[in-house]
Design an enzyme around this catalytic site. Structure first.
Site, short mmCIF file in Angstrom:
data_model
loop_
_atom_site.label_atom_id
_atom_site.label_comp_id
_atom_site.label_asym_id
_atom_site.label_seq_id
_atom_site.Cartn_x
_atom_site.Cartn_y
_atom_site.Cartn_z
N ARG A 20 44.31 74.36 78.19
CA ARG A 20 43.13 72.84 78.48
C ARG A 20 44.07 71.27 78.93
O ARG A 20 43.37 70.35 78.78
CB ARG A 20 42.53 72.86 78.20
CG ARG A 20 41.14 74.33 78.34
CD ARG A 20 39.53 73.71 77.47
NE ARG A 20 39.36 73.39 75.99
CZ ARG A 20 38.70 73.21 75.37
NH1 ARG A 20 37.50 73.24 75.88
NH2 ARG A 20 38.75 72.62 74.19
N SER A 115 61.07 68.70 72.98
CA SER A 115 60.44 67.44 73.51
C SER A 115 61.84 65.91 73.53
O SER A 115 62.86 66.02 71.94
CB SER A 115 59.55 66.56 73.28
OG SER A 115 58.97 64.67 73.13
N SER A 116 61.64 65.20 74.76
CA SER A 116 63.39 64.62 74.41
C SER A 116 63.17 64.00 73.24
O SER A 116 63.97 63.49 72.63
CB SER A 116 63.31 63.88 75.17
OG SER A 116 61.95 62.63 75.20
N CYS A 117 61.40 63.66 72.38
CA CYS A 117 61.81 62.51 70.92
C CYS A 117 62.44 63.39 69.64
O CYS A 117 62.13 62.65 68.63
CB CYS A 117 60.50 61.99 71.27
SG CYS A 117 59.47 63.28 71.34
N TYR A 144 56.78 65.90 64.12
CA TYR A 144 56.66 66.03 65.08
C TYR A 144 58.15 66.66 65.64
O TYR A 144 58.14 68.19 65.54
CB TYR A 144 56.43 65.36 65.61
CG TYR A 144 56.18 65.92 67.11
CD1 TYR A 144 54.86 66.27 67.39
CD2 TYR A 144 57.03 65.45 68.11
CE1 TYR A 144 54.29 67.00 69.32
CE2 TYR A 144 56.84 65.93 69.42
CZ TYR A 144 55.95 66.60 69.90
OH TYR A 144 55.83 66.81 71.39
N LYS A 148 58.60 70.67 66.25
CA LYS A 148 59.96 70.93 67.08
C LYS A 148 60.72 71.55 67.25
O LYS A 148 61.23 72.73 67.57
CB LYS A 148 59.18 69.76 68.09
CG LYS A 148 57.92 69.68 68.81
CD LYS A 148 57.89 71.10 70.05
CE LYS A 148 56.16 70.77 70.23
NZ LYS A 148 55.73 71.45 70.88
N HIS A 187 49.56 58.43 75.21
CA HIS A 187 51.14 58.42 75.29
C HIS A 187 51.68 56.92 75.47
O HIS A 187 50.11 56.31 75.94
CB HIS A 187 52.39 59.00 76.04
CG HIS A 187 51.92 60.24 74.80
ND1 HIS A 187 51.70 61.95 75.42
CD2 HIS A 187 53.41 60.90 73.83
CE1 HIS A 187 51.91 62.65 74.25
NE2 HIS A 187 53.31 62.14 73.28
N ASP A 277 58.47 49.15 68.67
CA ASP A 277 58.84 50.13 69.84
C ASP A 277 59.72 51.89 69.84
O ASP A 277 59.60 52.42 70.82
CB ASP A 277 60.49 49.29 69.75
CG ASP A 277 60.20 47.90 71.00
OD1 ASP A 277 59.28 47.41 71.33
OD2 ASP A 277 61.22 47.16 70.70
N1 LIG Z 1 52.59 64.93 76.80
C1 LIG Z 1 54.59 64.71 76.73
O1 LIG Z 1 54.47 64.06 76.95
C2 LIG Z 1 54.96 65.97 76.36
C3 LIG Z 1 56.23 65.48 76.36
C4 LIG Z 1 57.28 66.35 76.16
C5 LIG Z 1 56.96 67.97 75.22
N2 LIG Z 1 55.68 68.06 75.47
C6 LIG Z 1 55.19 69.21 74.83
O2 LIG Z 1 54.29 70.28 75.85
C7 LIG Z 1 53.35 70.82 75.11
C8 LIG Z 1 51.78 70.41 75.49
O3 LIG Z 1 52.12 68.70 75.36
P1 LIG Z 1 50.31 68.54 75.91
O4 LIG Z 1 50.91 67.45 76.34
O5 LIG Z 1 49.83 69.16 76.80
O6 LIG Z 1 49.52 68.62 75.07
P2 LIG Z 1 47.96 68.35 75.30
O7 LIG Z 1 47.68 67.26 76.86
O8 LIG Z 1 47.31 67.55 73.45
O9 LIG Z 1 47.51 69.44 74.86
C9 LIG Z 1 47.17 70.40 73.65
C10 LIG Z 1 46.71 71.66 74.01
O10 LIG Z 1 47.00 72.31 72.84
C11 LIG Z 1 45.41 72.91 72.13
N3 LIG Z 1 46.18 73.33 70.48
C12 LIG Z 1 45.87 72.14 69.97
N4 LIG Z 1 46.24 72.74 68.51
C13 LIG Z 1 46.07 73.71 68.84
C14 LIG Z 1 45.35 74.80 68.14
N5 LIG Z 1 45.57 74.33 66.49
N6 LIG Z 1 45.45 76.30 67.84
C15 LIG Z 1 45.13 76.08 69.33
N7 LIG Z 1 45.54 75.42 70.24
C16 LIG Z 1 45.69 74.05 69.66
C17 LIG Z 1 44.25 71.81 72.31
O11 LIG Z 1 43.66 73.14 72.92
P3 LIG Z 1 42.03 72.85 72.76
O12 LIG Z 1 42.11 71.82 74.12
O13 LIG Z 1 41.42 74.69 73.26
O14 LIG Z 1 41.58 72.18 71.87
C18 LIG Z 1 45.81 71.27 73.51
O15 LIG Z 1 44.48 71.78 74.67
C19 LIG Z 1 53.31 70.33 73.74
O16 LIG Z 1 54.33 71.57 73.25
C20 LIG Z 1 54.39 69.50 73.77
O17 LIG Z 1 55.28 69.53 72.97
C21 LIG Z 1 54.88 67.35 75.43
#
Ligand SMILES: NC(=O)c1ccc[n+]([C@@H]2O[C@H](COP(=O)([O-])OP(=O)(O)OC[C@H]3O[C@@H](n4cnc5c(N)ncnc54)[C@H](OP(=O)(O)O)[C@@H]3O)[C@@H](O)[C@H]2O)c1
Length: 326
Positions: A20, A115-117, A144, A148, A187, A277
């Protein structure tokens, strides 16, 4: 555990953990273009991935052929900096539990996301994959980052020790429909889109932009990242994680101006240097991914326009989850 990549998508049982979320929902959209057998999913309230036994039981019961691990505790600079312990604990548990279950039940392929961070704060630009663990981290997201990095390292060790196929990706900043638009916890891209859209709607003549505006960030549209994840699953099999980004960056100041332009809002941007920043620059070296034959196709203006349209549509539907009380 012989792996024939294309076979795994044709008729494969694929678990998108975090289906989701921003990235997980885009992976589900992308998989709709493949002839997958069955898509497995569970919300965090049905399956808390911090729970090792529940995670093992899910994998044992469903026996996925592929896992996309897109579940994580994710947030912007404010959320990261004020809840370091939770960002470390949750992401460490989620990463370790899913990879351990994949190993126990011999899941043929698992895609994990860094993640790049999580690269060192001060490092070579553009950042090569080999820069990981070569210097101190950005203090605002240390929790974080450590979680990671531990997940990526565990994936690497499981590959070496047990031959488990783990494909690790290191995306740049992700944005798109379905992002978290909370001004405090989201973000930078989503927060700015929300502020500008709200100012345009309310005819405000200025908005506050956190920080000096000078940091540079590389933004990848979420559907491009989902496409790269499927591409890497099919074509990449190596210990070293793979950087994923469009290969160009923009300053926060230029980004804010671009969003205002796309939204048709001509108010004032007031930069607040009292807000942090973060890392000055984090542009990924994506030459390894490009050499494999993949590059991003959505340009920044088009991606912003699509994200803004999605956000405005959501505002019209007045969904409480994305328009919380101020
Ligand atoms: N967003 C960015 O800019 C970015 C950049 C680089 C990498 N990433 C990586 O991409 C991945 C996804 O990020 P996103 O931005 O899509 O995050 P997101 O929109 O916050 O979605 C994270 C999902 O993780 C699920 N979740 C969180 N805690 C959980 C738990 N304890 N058990 C089961 N499910 C859990 C949630 O499920 P529910 O909806 O069911 O609660 C949610 O749907 C991450 O690994 C992140 O590090 C993201």
């Amino acid at each position: 555990m012989a792996f024939t990549p294309l076979d795994h998508l044709r008729g494969a049982r694929i678990w998108v953990a975090g289906h989701r979320g921003l990235v997980g929902s885009a992976i589900v959209r992308r998989l709709a273009e493949e002839s997958v057998g069955e898509l497995l999913s569970a919300t965090s309230s049905e399956l808390d991935l911090r729970d090792p036994r529940a995670t093992e039981a899910f994998v044992e019961r469903h026996r996925p052929d592929v896992i996309f691990l897109a579940a994580a505790r994710v947030g912007g600079i404010h959320a990261n900096r004020t809840a370091q312990a939770e960002f470390l604990y949750d992401n460490l548990m989620i990463g370790a539990n899913v990879l351990r279950a994949a190993q126990m039940f011999e899941v043929p392929a698992t895609v994990v996301l860094g993640s790049s961070c999580v690269y060192p704060r001060d490092t070579l630009q553009p950042i090569p994959e080999t820069a990981l663990l070569t210097g101190p981290l950005e203090p605002t997201n240390e929790g974080y980052a450590i979680a990671k990095i531990a997940t990526l390292e565990l994936g690497k060790m499981l590959r070496r020790q047990y031959g488990l196929r783990v494909v690790s990706l290191m995306p740049s900043n992700v944005y798109g429909p379905g992002d978290n638009f909370d001004p405090l916890h989201g973000h930078v891209m989503a927060s700015l889109i929300r502020k500008v859209a709200t100012a345009a709607r309310d005819r405000d003549d200025s908005i506050e932009v956190w920080g000096t505006g000078s940091p540079r960030r590389e933004f990848i549209f979420v559907d491009d990242l989902a496409d790269a994840a499927v591409f890497a699953l099919k074509h990449y099999d190596d210990d070293l994680h793979l950087n994923v980004g469009p290969g160009n960056d923009t300053s926060i100041s230029d980004l804010a101006h671009l969003i205002a332009d796309v939204a048709g809002w001509s108010g004032r941007l007031e930069f607040n240097p009292d807000m942090p920043d973060g890392t000055p620059r984090k542009l990924l070296d994506v030459s390894r991914l490009t050499a494999l034959g993949w590059s991003a196709t959505t340009d920044l203006r088009d991606g912003i326009a699509r994200t803004l349209a999605w956000y405005r549509d959501s505002m019209d539907r007045a969904a409480p989850s994305i328009e919380p009380a101020e």
